[in-house]
Design a protein around this motif. Structure first.
Motif, PDB file in Angstrom:
ATOM      1  N   LYS A   1       0.842  -1.193   0.000  1.00  0.00           N
ATOM      2  CA  LYS A   1       0.000   0.000   0.000  1.00  0.00           C
ATOM      3  C   LYS A   1       0.876   1.241   0.000  1.00  0.00           C
ATOM      4  O   LYS A   1       2.052   1.198   0.398  1.00  0.00           O
ATOM      5  CB  LYS A   1      -0.904   0.031   1.229  1.00  0.00           C
ATOM      6  N   THR A   2       0.306   2.328  -0.485  1.00  0.00           N
ATOM      7  CA  THR A   2       0.909   3.651  -0.351  1.00  0.00           C
ATOM      8  C   THR A   2      -0.089   4.518   0.396  1.00  0.00           C
ATOM      9  O   THR A   2      -1.144   4.051   0.838  1.00  0.00           O
ATOM     10  CB  THR A   2       1.220   4.265  -1.725  1.00  0.00           C
ATOM     11  N   ASP A   3       0.236   5.803   0.533  1.00  0.00           N
ATOM     12  CA  ASP A   3      -0.716   6.698   1.198  1.00  0.00           C
ATOM     13  C   ASP A   3      -1.923   6.988   0.328  1.00  0.00           C
ATOM     14  O   ASP A   3      -2.890   7.596   0.776  1.00  0.00           O
ATOM     15  CB  ASP A   3      -0.028   8.002   1.594  1.00  0.00           C
ATOM     16  N   ILE A   4      -1.881   6.523  -0.928  1.00  0.00           N
ATOM     17  CA  ILE A   4      -2.980   6.797  -1.859  1.00  0.00           C
ATOM     18  C   ILE A   4      -3.905   5.602  -2.002  1.00  0.00           C
ATOM     19  O   ILE A   4      -5.133   5.723  -1.959  1.00  0.00           O
ATOM     20  CB  ILE A   4      -2.441   7.207  -3.247  1.00  0.00           C
ATOM     21  N   THR A   5      -3.336   4.404  -2.144  1.00  0.00           N
ATOM     22  CA  THR A   5      -4.169   3.259  -2.467  1.00  0.00           C
ATOM     23  C   THR A   5      -3.512   1.953  -2.050  1.00  0.00           C
ATOM     24  O   THR A   5      -2.316   1.895  -1.779  1.00  0.00           O
ATOM     25  CB  THR A   5      -4.449   3.219  -3.983  1.00  0.00           C
ATOM     26  N   THR A   6      -4.331   0.910  -2.011  1.00  0.00           N
ATOM     27  CA  THR A   6      -3.863  -0.457  -1.824  1.00  0.00           C
ATOM     28  C   THR A   6      -3.729  -1.086  -3.198  1.00  0.00           C
ATOM     29  O   THR A   6      -4.628  -0.965  -4.035  1.00  0.00           O
ATOM     30  CB  THR A   6      -4.860  -1.256  -0.968  1.00  0.00           C
ATOM     31  N   GLN A   7      -2.632  -1.789  -3.450  1.00  0.00           N
ATOM     32  CA  GLN A   7      -2.367  -2.247  -4.799  1.00  0.00           C
ATOM     33  C   GLN A   7      -1.344  -3.361  -4.807  1.00  0.00           C
ATOM     34  O   GLN A   7      -0.752  -3.708  -3.793  1.00  0.00           O
ATOM     35  CB  GLN A   7      -1.858  -1.084  -5.649  1.00  0.00           C
ATOM     36  N   TYR A   8      -1.154  -3.939  -5.994  1.00  0.00           N
ATOM     37  CA  TYR A   8       0.000  -4.791  -6.213  1.00  0.00           C
ATOM     38  C   TYR A   8       0.724  -4.302  -7.457  1.00  0.00           C
ATOM     39  O   TYR A   8       0.164  -3.577  -8.292  1.00  0.00           O
ATOM     40  CB  TYR A   8      -0.372  -6.279  -6.302  1.00  0.00           C
ATOM     41  N   TRP A   9       1.986  -4.680  -7.518  1.00  0.00           N
ATOM     42  CA  TRP A   9       2.838  -4.297  -8.626  1.00  0.00           C
ATOM     43  C   TRP A   9       3.274  -5.557  -9.379  1.00  0.00           C
ATOM     44  O   TRP A   9       3.619  -6.567  -8.752  1.00  0.00           O
ATOM     45  CB  TRP A   9       4.098  -3.577  -8.140  1.00  0.00           C
ATOM     46  N   ILE A  10       3.242  -5.511 -10.701  1.00  0.00           N
ATOM     47  CA  ILE A  10       3.804  -6.570 -11.540  1.00  0.00           C
ATOM     48  C   ILE A  10       4.990  -5.971 -12.277  1.00  0.00           C
ATOM     49  O   ILE A  10       4.825  -5.072 -13.106  1.00  0.00           O
ATOM     50  CB  ILE A  10       2.780  -7.136 -12.541  1.00  0.00           C
ATOM     51  N   ASN A  11       6.177  -6.435 -11.939  1.00  0.00           N
ATOM     52  CA  ASN A  11       7.403  -5.896 -12.542  1.00  0.00           C
ATOM     53  C   ASN A  11       7.448  -4.374 -12.462  1.00  0.00           C
ATOM     54  O   ASN A  11       7.852  -3.689 -13.408  1.00  0.00           O
ATOM     55  CB  ASN A  11       7.532  -6.357 -14.001  1.00  0.00           C
ATOM     56  N   GLY A  12       7.010  -3.837 -11.322  1.00  0.00           N
ATOM     57  CA  GLY A  12       7.099  -2.399 -11.091  1.00  0.00           C
ATOM     58  C   GLY A  12       5.896  -1.601 -11.523  1.00  0.00           C
ATOM     59  O   GLY A  12       5.800  -0.414 -11.196  1.00  0.00           O
ATOM     60  N   THR A  13       4.954  -2.204 -12.246  1.00  0.00           N
ATOM     61  CA  THR A  13       3.755  -1.498 -12.692  1.00  0.00           C
ATOM     62  C   THR A  13       2.645  -1.671 -11.659  1.00  0.00           C
ATOM     63  O   THR A  13       2.268  -2.804 -11.329  1.00  0.00           O
ATOM     64  CB  THR A  13       3.275  -2.029 -14.053  1.00  0.00           C
ATOM     65  N   ALA A  14       2.122  -0.565 -11.152  1.00  0.00           N
ATOM     66  CA  ALA A  14       1.124  -0.603 -10.084  1.00  0.00           C
ATOM     67  C   ALA A  14      -0.258  -0.903 -10.636  1.00  0.00           C
ATOM     68  O   ALA A  14      -0.670  -0.344 -11.660  1.00  0.00           O
ATOM     69  CB  ALA A  14       1.111   0.721  -9.331  1.00  0.00           C
ATOM     70  N   ILE A  15      -0.991  -1.780  -9.949  1.00  0.00           N
ATOM     71  CA  ILE A  15      -2.364  -2.114 -10.299  1.00  0.00           C
ATOM     72  C   ILE A  15      -3.211  -1.957  -9.034  1.00  0.00           C
ATOM     73  O   ILE A  15      -3.109  -2.776  -8.116  1.00  0.00           O
ATOM     74  CB  ILE A  15      -2.471  -3.541 -10.848  1.00  0.00           C
ATOM     75  N   PRO A  16      -4.053  -0.909  -8.947  1.00  0.00           N
ATOM     76  CA  PRO A  16      -4.871  -0.699  -7.746  1.00  0.00           C
ATOM     77  C   PRO A  16      -5.891  -1.817  -7.568  1.00  0.00           C
ATOM     78  O   PRO A  16      -6.379  -2.401  -8.541  1.00  0.00           O
ATOM     79  CB  PRO A  16      -5.559   0.643  -8.020  1.00  0.00           C
TER      80      PRO A  16
END
Length: 384
Positions: free
Chosen positions: A45-60
């Motif tokens: 998570k960041t201060d903006i959203t919960t997400q996962y990253w695939i090879n550095g690309t964020a997907i909320p």
């Protein structure tokens, strides 16, 4: 001859088409002539959203309408599919247990309208989620054990298999801790989930009332197919009539018939990292130190444990390989490791580190830090 040559050519072309299809997974640009590079999945998570990253690309990760903040802690990869377990506020202080499959959310059923999901695992076509269900006072929702029927109050460990919930037996806070009409109070927790063959393992524990001591402590255990295994023995320390330190579990890994559980001795004067193998404890730090083990991964004869070690009032992300310590994030102002995995001999650790006052969602590959987002933390990592 010409026909035979054409057949050979078609056979060669067909071979390369098959090879290309086999090499392509999540990365459509993979070359059919080169090994597919490792794909790195990080949940956080960041201060903006919960997400996962695939090879550095964020997907909320989407949340249902009219829900509050979401919390995620666990991720599993199964073939092309990405599963995430978590929870979100659904009304007032009540939470709902959810899992996501490739970003599509499923609300897990519960009997009280207040549940949380902490871990997810996938085996074959079955999806397992472990968490807790909260039973309010006077709910009188019965739960049957092999020997008793009681109406619980508090938090009960729950495992959902393909959306069907099953409660696991726990320990009440003791005969002196009751609610209203005599309901027993439970305070169970879940720290990990693993599937091995047809066996389902859940790491967790509960708060337990200590007879003769005016205190409660964390009761460490794991369940195999619903049967509890006690890990607390010999690890509770007391002073002056009160418990001052107690064990808790933080993760689980199963290798063959061996069950490994990471944990910590938690108390006012120390936080000591450790793990259990088939119930036998191995301490990774000395009594009186400040460290914590948050995750465990076993491959072959190697045992990897990730967490942190405190030095001069600063915590540093750390992992241990067979008891030997490797410190990460030495250039930071504080770091933590939440999860560890190994892929083709490379060690991947998910966590966070502070650089110049900014906390970064971080994963380390063989000790090299990679930052994915700011003001956040990584909870899980998977590599394929």
């Amino acid at each position: 001859m010409p026909c035979r040559s054409a057949s050979a050519l078609y056979a060669v072309l067909f071979f390369f088409i098959l090879l290309s299809a086999a090499c392509k997974k999540h990365n459509p640009s993979s070359s059919p002539l080169l090994p597919n590079p490792a794909e790195i999945f990080v949940l956080g998570k960041t201060d903006i959203t919960t997400q996962y990253w695939i090879n550095g690309t964020a997907i909320p990760l989407p949340l249902p309408a009219n829900t509050g903040p979401g919390v995620v802690r666990s991720m599993a990869i199964n073939g092309f599919d990405i599963y995430v377990a978590g929870n979100a506020v659904i009304s007032g202080s009540s939470t709902g247990a959810f899992y996501w499959k490739d970003g599509v959310i499923t609300h897990l059923p519960d009997t009280t309208g207040n549940a949380s999901a902490f871990a997810v695992a996938v085996s074959g076509g079955d999806v397992y989620v472990a968490g807790t269900t909260y039973y309010p006072q006077n709910s009188h929702t019965p739960y049957t054990t092999p020997t008793a029927l009681y109406p619980p109050t508090g938090y009960i460990v729950t495992v959902w298999k393909n959306g069907i919930p099953m409660n696991l037996p726990g320990n009440a806070l003791g005969p002196g801790v009751v609610h209203g009409n005599g309901e027993r109070l439970y305070a169970e927790y879940v720290s990990g989930l693993a599937i091995s063959g047809s066996d389902v393992y859940v790491a967790g524990g509960s708060n337990e009332f200590v007879q003769g001591l005016d205190s409660t402590y964390q009761f460490a255990r794991y369940w195999k197919n619903g049967v509890p295994v006690n890990l607390t023995k010999g690890l509770v320390e007391s002073s002056g009539g009160r418990v001052i330190s107690y064990p808790e579990t933080t993760g689980i890994s199963v290798a063959g018939t061996d069950v490994y559980v990471s944990g910590a001795i938690d108390g006012a004067s120390q936080n000591q990292s450790l793990y259990w193998k088939n119930g036998e404890v191995t301490r990774l730090s000395q009594p009186g130190s400040f460290s914590r083990a948050n995750s465990i991964y076993v491959t072959g004869n190697d045992v990897y444990v990730a967490g942190y070690v405190d030095s001069n009032n600063t915590s540093y992300a750390t992992y241990w390989k067979n008891g030997a310590r490797v410190t990460l994030g030495l250039g930071s102002r504080g770091s933590n490791a939440n999860y560890i995995t190994v892929f083709h001999g490379d060690v991947y650790v998910a966590g966070s580190e502070d650089v110049n006052g900014t906390s970064y969602v971080t994963y380390w590959k063989n000790g090299a830090a990679n930052h994915l987002g700011v003001n956040g933390e990584a909870y899980s990592i998977a590599v394929e």
